[in-house]
Write an enzyme that holds these catalytic residues in place. Sequence first.
Site, short mmCIF file in Angstrom:
data_model
loop_
_atom_site.label_atom_id
_atom_site.label_comp_id
_atom_site.label_asym_id
_atom_site.label_seq_id
_atom_site.Cartn_x
_atom_site.Cartn_y
_atom_site.Cartn_z
N TYR A 1 0.82 -1.20 0.00
CA TYR A 1 0.00 0.00 0.00
C TYR A 1 0.86 1.26 0.00
O TYR A 1 2.08 1.19 0.18
CB TYR A 1 -0.94 0.01 1.21
CG TYR A 1 -0.27 0.37 2.52
CD1 TYR A 1 0.56 -0.52 3.19
CD2 TYR A 1 -0.44 1.64 3.08
CE1 TYR A 1 1.18 -0.18 4.39
CE2 TYR A 1 0.18 1.99 4.28
CZ TYR A 1 0.98 1.08 4.93
OH TYR A 1 1.61 1.42 6.09
N ARG B 1 7.92 3.84 -5.11
CA ARG B 1 8.13 2.89 -4.00
C ARG B 1 7.10 1.78 -4.04
O ARG B 1 7.41 0.62 -3.73
CB ARG B 1 8.07 3.64 -2.65
CG ARG B 1 8.38 2.74 -1.47
CD ARG B 1 8.47 3.50 -0.16
NE ARG B 1 7.19 4.09 0.21
CZ ARG B 1 7.03 4.92 1.25
NH1 ARG B 1 8.06 5.26 2.01
NH2 ARG B 1 5.83 5.42 1.52
N ARG C 1 -8.06 -20.19 -0.78
CA ARG C 1 -7.00 -20.02 0.21
C ARG C 1 -5.95 -21.14 0.14
O ARG C 1 -6.26 -22.32 0.32
CB ARG C 1 -7.60 -19.97 1.62
CG ARG C 1 -6.59 -19.61 2.68
CD ARG C 1 -7.22 -19.49 4.05
NE ARG C 1 -6.25 -19.04 5.03
CZ ARG C 1 -5.37 -19.83 5.65
NH1 ARG C 1 -5.35 -21.13 5.39
NH2 ARG C 1 -4.52 -19.34 6.52
N HIS D 1 -1.39 -21.11 0.81
CA HIS D 1 -0.35 -20.16 1.18
C HIS D 1 0.48 -19.69 -0.02
O HIS D 1 0.79 -18.52 -0.15
CB HIS D 1 0.56 -20.75 2.25
CG HIS D 1 -0.06 -20.74 3.61
ND1 HIS D 1 -1.21 -21.45 3.91
CD2 HIS D 1 0.27 -20.08 4.75
CE1 HIS D 1 -1.53 -21.23 5.17
NE2 HIS D 1 -0.66 -20.41 5.70
N LYS E 1 6.55 -1.91 1.94
CA LYS E 1 5.36 -1.29 2.54
C LYS E 1 4.20 -2.28 2.42
O LYS E 1 3.32 -2.15 1.56
CB LYS E 1 5.04 0.07 1.89
CG LYS E 1 4.21 0.98 2.79
CD LYS E 1 4.37 2.42 2.42
CE LYS E 1 3.39 3.35 3.13
NZ LYS E 1 3.50 3.38 4.59
N GLU F 1 12.88 2.96 13.89
CA GLU F 1 11.99 4.01 13.37
C GLU F 1 10.77 4.10 14.26
O GLU F 1 10.73 3.52 15.34
CB GLU F 1 11.60 3.69 11.92
CG GLU F 1 10.87 2.37 11.73
CD GLU F 1 10.43 2.09 10.30
OE1 GLU F 1 10.30 3.04 9.50
OE2 GLU F 1 10.19 0.91 10.00
N LEU G 1 11.33 1.38 6.89
CA LEU G 1 10.76 1.82 5.63
C LEU G 1 11.47 3.11 5.24
O LEU G 1 11.57 4.03 6.06
CB LEU G 1 9.25 2.09 5.79
CG LEU G 1 8.58 2.51 4.49
CD1 LEU G 1 8.37 1.30 3.58
CD2 LEU G 1 7.25 3.20 4.75
#
Length: 283
Positions: free
Chosen positions: A32, A51, A99, A101, A146, A178, A202
């Site tokens: 995101y 990014r 579903r 993995h 991210k 951070e 990040l």
Amino acid sequence: MDYVILDGQILDRNKAKVDIEDRGYQFGDGIYEVIRVYNSTFFTADEHLTRLFQSAEKIGMTLPYTLEELKNLLASLVKRNNINDGTIYLQFSRGVAARQHHYPDKDVKPAFTAYTKEIERPKDKLKKGVHAKLVEDVRWLRCDIKSLNLLGNIMAKQEASEAGCFEAILHRGSTVTEGSSSNMFIVKDGIIKTHPATNLILNGITRRVIMDICKEQNITIKEEEFNIEELLAADEIFLASTTSEVMPIVKVIGESFETEEPGEITRKLQAGFEKKIALQCGE
Ligand code: PDD
């Protein structure tokens, strides 16, 4: 009416439905960005979107857009929702699949969603500064991505929030990494230090804008690890993020760091940041 983007279409928020087997929903399998809008104009959109593409590549996802296509689509949403000062949130999950993995077949398309929010700049906090709490950094070792997986971040933020703090200052052992949703900086004797852009943080876009300002204003900034002892002995501490901008930290609760008011270098960077906003967004 509030509009959103769902798989490339702008539609009424109430009509936007996501499948319960979306991999973002089930695994946090996606990425995101949050981009700031000032004066109805994106701030550092290209950097954020670059990014995003890098995050996608790091998790083996191919986004079905070019950067320009994506930016145009996001700009249409900002316009449609009449956003003046606010943010746009966008995410790509790996898509909808039964579903399992391991990654689904290549023909499963990433699921793209975005929405906007009108928010004011945190002017009062920027002026007075905020409090922070030290919290152990228990996140994974790919914090450079991210990713939608934010449990480690939100648990730290919750701990800080319960202590009445704005942010958690994360540390791995004695090394400060951070914030839970920001980058962290200290100032000592006029020199700024921030954790290098490794897999442990990040590499924030606001962080990079700050580095540019430092270069322009001949302020020394070192991308160098610092520890808790240095943090607490600093002259100034500040954090940086898309929504918090250059935010002074005036107290680390339960520790020895406390200042009357935001420091001189932090103020200089805030002024520099204002200029960057004005330059790009005409405020
Ligand atoms: N967070 N570090 C972490 C862990 C973050 O989540 C963020 C941003 C940053 C600062 O990055 P930038 O300057 O590019 O915003 C650093 C966003 C705003 C969020 O999750 O809401």
